[in-house]
Design a protein around this motif. Structure first.
Motif, mmCIF file in Angstrom:
data_model
loop_
_atom_site.group_PDB
_atom_site.id
_atom_site.type_symbol
_atom_site.label_atom_id
_atom_site.label_comp_id
_atom_site.label_asym_id
_atom_site.label_seq_id
_atom_site.Cartn_x
_atom_site.Cartn_y
_atom_site.Cartn_z
ATOM 1 N N SER A 118 0.848 -1.196 0.000
ATOM 2 C CA SER A 118 0.000 0.000 0.000
ATOM 3 C C SER A 118 0.879 1.241 0.000
ATOM 4 N N GLY A 119 0.282 2.369 -0.376
ATOM 5 C CA GLY A 119 0.982 3.633 -0.246
ATOM 6 C C GLY A 119 1.235 3.986 1.212
ATOM 7 N N THR A 120 0.300 3.637 2.071
ATOM 8 C CA THR A 120 0.466 3.905 3.505
ATOM 9 C C THR A 120 1.706 3.218 4.040
ATOM 10 N N ALA A 121 1.939 1.973 3.599
ATOM 11 C CA ALA A 121 3.134 1.243 4.020
ATOM 12 C C ALA A 121 4.385 1.994 3.583
ATOM 13 N N GLY A 122 4.355 2.566 2.375
ATOM 14 C CA GLY A 122 5.504 3.326 1.898
ATOM 15 C C GLY A 122 5.789 4.546 2.751
ATOM 16 N N LEU A 123 4.752 5.270 3.129
ATOM 17 C CA LEU A 123 4.934 6.436 3.995
ATOM 18 C C LEU A 123 5.513 6.025 5.345
ATOM 19 N N HIS A 124 4.961 4.959 5.904
ATOM 20 C CA HIS A 124 5.440 4.476 7.204
ATOM 21 C C HIS A 124 6.913 4.091 7.124
ATOM 22 N N LEU A 125 7.289 3.286 6.121
ATOM 23 C CA LEU A 125 8.671 2.855 6.000
ATOM 24 C C LEU A 125 9.620 4.026 5.779
ATOM 25 N N ALA A 126 9.208 4.991 4.963
ATOM 26 C CA ALA A 126 10.063 6.153 4.722
ATOM 27 C C ALA A 126 10.347 6.901 6.020
ATOM 28 N N LEU A 127 9.326 7.081 6.828
ATOM 29 C CA LEU A 127 9.508 7.788 8.098
ATOM 30 C C LEU A 127 10.413 7.001 9.043
ATOM 31 N N VAL A 128 10.206 5.690 9.105
ATOM 32 C CA VAL A 128 11.051 4.854 9.963
ATOM 33 C C VAL A 128 12.501 4.916 9.496
ATOM 34 N N ALA A 129 12.707 4.789 8.179
ATOM 35 C CA ALA A 129 14.063 4.797 7.634
ATOM 36 C C ALA A 129 14.755 6.138 7.845
ATOM 37 N N LEU A 130 13.981 7.211 7.906
ATOM 38 C CA LEU A 130 14.544 8.544 8.146
ATOM 39 C C LEU A 130 14.799 8.817 9.627
ATOM 40 N N GLY A 131 14.443 7.866 10.470
ATOM 41 C CA GLY A 131 14.714 8.015 11.896
ATOM 42 C C GLY A 131 13.670 8.785 12.665
ATOM 43 N N VAL A 132 12.468 8.931 12.110
ATOM 44 C CA VAL A 132 11.393 9.603 12.846
ATOM 45 C C VAL A 132 11.044 8.766 14.070
ATOM 46 N N SER A 152 12.990 6.546 -4.786
ATOM 47 C CA SER A 152 13.986 7.458 -4.226
ATOM 48 C C SER A 152 15.296 7.314 -4.979
ATOM 49 N N ASP A 153 16.116 8.364 -4.932
ATOM 50 C CA ASP A 153 17.489 8.298 -5.418
ATOM 51 C C ASP A 153 18.449 7.847 -4.323
ATOM 52 N N ASP A 154 17.951 7.733 -3.104
ATOM 53 C CA ASP A 154 18.771 7.366 -1.951
ATOM 54 C C ASP A 154 18.796 5.838 -1.825
ATOM 55 N N GLY A 155 19.874 5.232 -2.311
ATOM 56 C CA GLY A 155 19.965 3.778 -2.307
ATOM 57 C C GLY A 155 19.958 3.184 -0.914
ATOM 58 N N ASP A 156 20.600 3.848 0.041
ATOM 59 C CA ASP A 156 20.635 3.327 1.410
ATOM 60 C C ASP A 156 19.241 3.349 2.030
ATOM 61 N N LEU A 157 18.505 4.435 1.801
ATOM 62 C CA LEU A 157 17.152 4.523 2.343
ATOM 63 C C LEU A 157 16.258 3.434 1.752
ATOM 64 N N VAL A 158 16.344 3.221 0.436
ATOM 65 C CA VAL A 158 15.524 2.193 -0.205
ATOM 66 C C VAL A 158 15.902 0.812 0.294
ATOM 67 N N ALA A 159 17.199 0.558 0.456
ATOM 68 C CA ALA A 159 17.634 -0.743 0.967
ATOM 69 C C ALA A 159 17.085 -0.985 2.367
ATOM 70 N N ARG A 160 17.082 0.048 3.178
ATOM 71 C CA ARG A 160 16.533 -0.084 4.543
ATOM 72 C C ARG A 160 15.037 -0.382 4.492
ATOM 73 N N CYS A 161 14.316 0.317 3.626
ATOM 74 C CA CYS A 161 12.876 0.095 3.509
ATOM 75 C C CYS A 161 12.579 -1.308 2.973
ATOM 76 N N ARG A 162 13.357 -1.755 2.011
ATOM 77 C CA ARG A 162 13.160 -3.097 1.459
ATOM 78 C C ARG A 162 13.373 -4.156 2.547
ATOM 79 N N TYR A 163 14.422 -3.976 3.327
ATOM 80 C CA TYR A 163 14.730 -4.891 4.425
ATOM 81 C C TYR A 163 13.600 -4.925 5.454
ATOM 82 N N LEU A 164 13.135 -3.754 5.865
ATOM 83 C CA LEU A 164 12.064 -3.690 6.867
ATOM 84 C C LEU A 164 10.746 -4.243 6.336
ATOM 85 N N SER A 165 10.538 -4.129 5.015
ATOM 86 C CA SER A 165 9.258 -4.553 4.434
ATOM 87 C C SER A 165 9.102 -6.064 4.359
ATOM 88 N N THR A 166 10.189 -6.791 4.555
ATOM 89 C CA THR A 166 10.144 -8.263 4.503
ATOM 90 C C THR A 166 10.403 -8.848 5.888
#
Length: 389
Positions: free
Chosen positions: A70-84, A215-229
């Motif tokens: 879902s898009g909601t999952a994407g927002l949540h993961l982005a915030l978590v990966a950014l350290g919110v 995103s252009d931020d490879g580290d952020l995307v890798a973190r989100c991919r990891y958390l999503s599984t």
């Protein structure tokens, strides 16, 4: 027969209800789904997921993408990966769907609502700037800012991004409604540290349910991919050192999304044609305007009008009731989040613009699957209403 004429719809006659933005699918989607099913890749990952990610990233113009449920999952993961973290302030437009603010709540942070520009419905940059300054003066840690591209029209990032940079606040672009839109030559989803798209059933393209973080931020995307599984470690057994989430998109739904993406340009053409038709219908009607940003290349996901009752002599709700009597679906503009009971007492920086749009706005049928016959029905019903006034 033209591609847009071949669609699968719920059973019904020629005068079936005209819906706001139903899924627009047909034989191409069926062929992609059958191919994926017959391949044996029915699990949550597979070659169609990988291909869908590459194709969406290419379309948006980002280096990376991760397909989610879902898009909601994407927002949540982005915030978590950014350290919110709990106690942070995250600035959110008050005029948006609740999912934007819910993602903030999932992290334990506090959504702080900011009003919109009256002409576009998008986040008000001046009010955003004042709110960020006030929060910083009070010592609040600002976790992020989540602008939303309302109804498929990009927010004014030329003003928003420098304001957020000056405040040290990362931007996560909620482009859930905006695939295919652009502003100043940049595609929706490509602004900020990350962008999030939605493929819900009513969006520009659909995977039934689903979304994508880009995103252009490879580290952020890798973190989100990891958390999503479920944050599974790369070892032969199941090993977990972090709390993860079950957020990945299935291979079958990714196949559906790939077919939809092939048809995206045709879908955009149809929706933009609907917007032009409404613009002509209301061009000579005093007190009525389209909610739109002339500086943005909108995807016209949904077309909304705003009615000044004193000038027009009627209310948006009056037209809504008239169209409902003709089995034509409409919807009010989003109810501002600061008025939602779940967020009662939340901090908000308000100008009154969102409340006025909620009171005076009406969203009209805009789906790419709306047939010429249905579009004519809507236009005729609006004409009859206007003639009666």
């Amino acid at each position: 027969m033209r591609e847009q004429d071949v669609r699968y719809r719920p059973a019904g006659g020629v005068d079936e209800p005209v819906l706001l933005s139903p899924p627009d699918v047909g034989p191409l989607e069926e062929s992609y789904l059958l191919r994926a099913l017959r391949s044996g890749w029915v699990a949550p990952v597979g070659p169609d997921v990988d291909a869908f990610e590459r194709e969406v990233a290419e379309r948006v113009g980002t280096a990376h993408a991760v397909a989610l449920c879902s898009g909601t999952a994407g927002l949540h993961l982005a915030l978590v990966a950014l350290g919110v973290r709990p106690g942070d302030a995250v600035l959110v437009p008050t005029l948006t769907f609740v999912a934007t603010a819910n993602a903030v709540v999932y992290t334990g942070a506090e959504p702080v609502f900011v009003d919109c520009e009256p002409d576009t419905g998008n986040l008000d940059p001046e009010l955003l700037d004042r709110t960020l300054r006030d929060l910083r003066r009070s010592g609040r840690r600002i976790g992020a800012v989540l602008p939303v591209d309302m109804f498929g029209s990009c927010a004014d990032y030329g003003r928003i991004l420098p304001i957020c940079a000056a405040a040290g606040a990362p931007v996560v672009e909620d482009a859930a409604e905006a695939l295919g839109a652009a502003r100043e030559g940049r595609a929706a989803g490509s602004f900020g540290r990350a962008g999030v798209l939605s493929f819900n059933g009513n969006k520009i393209i659909t995977t039934s349910g689903g979304g994508m973080l880009v995103s252009d931020d490879g580290d952020l995307v890798a973190r989100c991919r990891y958390l999503s599984t479920q944050a599974r470690q790369p070892v032969p057994h199941y090993e977990h050192t972090d709390t993860g989430y079950n957020y990945r998109l299935s291979n079958l739904l990714a196949a559906l999304g790939r077919a939809q993406l092939r048809r995206l340009d045709g879908m955009l053409t149809r929706r933009r044609a609907h917007r032009e038709r409404y613009a002509k219908l209301f061009a000579g009607v005093a007190g009525v305007r389209l909610l739109a940003d002339a500086d943005a290349a909108a995807n016209c996901w949904l077309t909304s009008i705003v009615v000044d009752q004193e000038t027009a002599g009627w209310r948006a709700a009056d037209l809504g009731r008239h169209l409902a009597a003709h089995r034509i679906e409409t919807r009010r503009v989003w109810k501002p989040l600061h008025l939602q009971p779940v967020f009662a007492g939340s901090r908000a920086a308000l100008s009154g613009a969102a409340e006025r749009l909620f009171a005076d706005g009406l969203t009209l049928p805009s789906g790419s699957g709306m047939s010429d016959h249905q579009a004519a029905r809507v236009a005729e019903a609006i004409d009859r209403f206007l003639e009666g006034r």
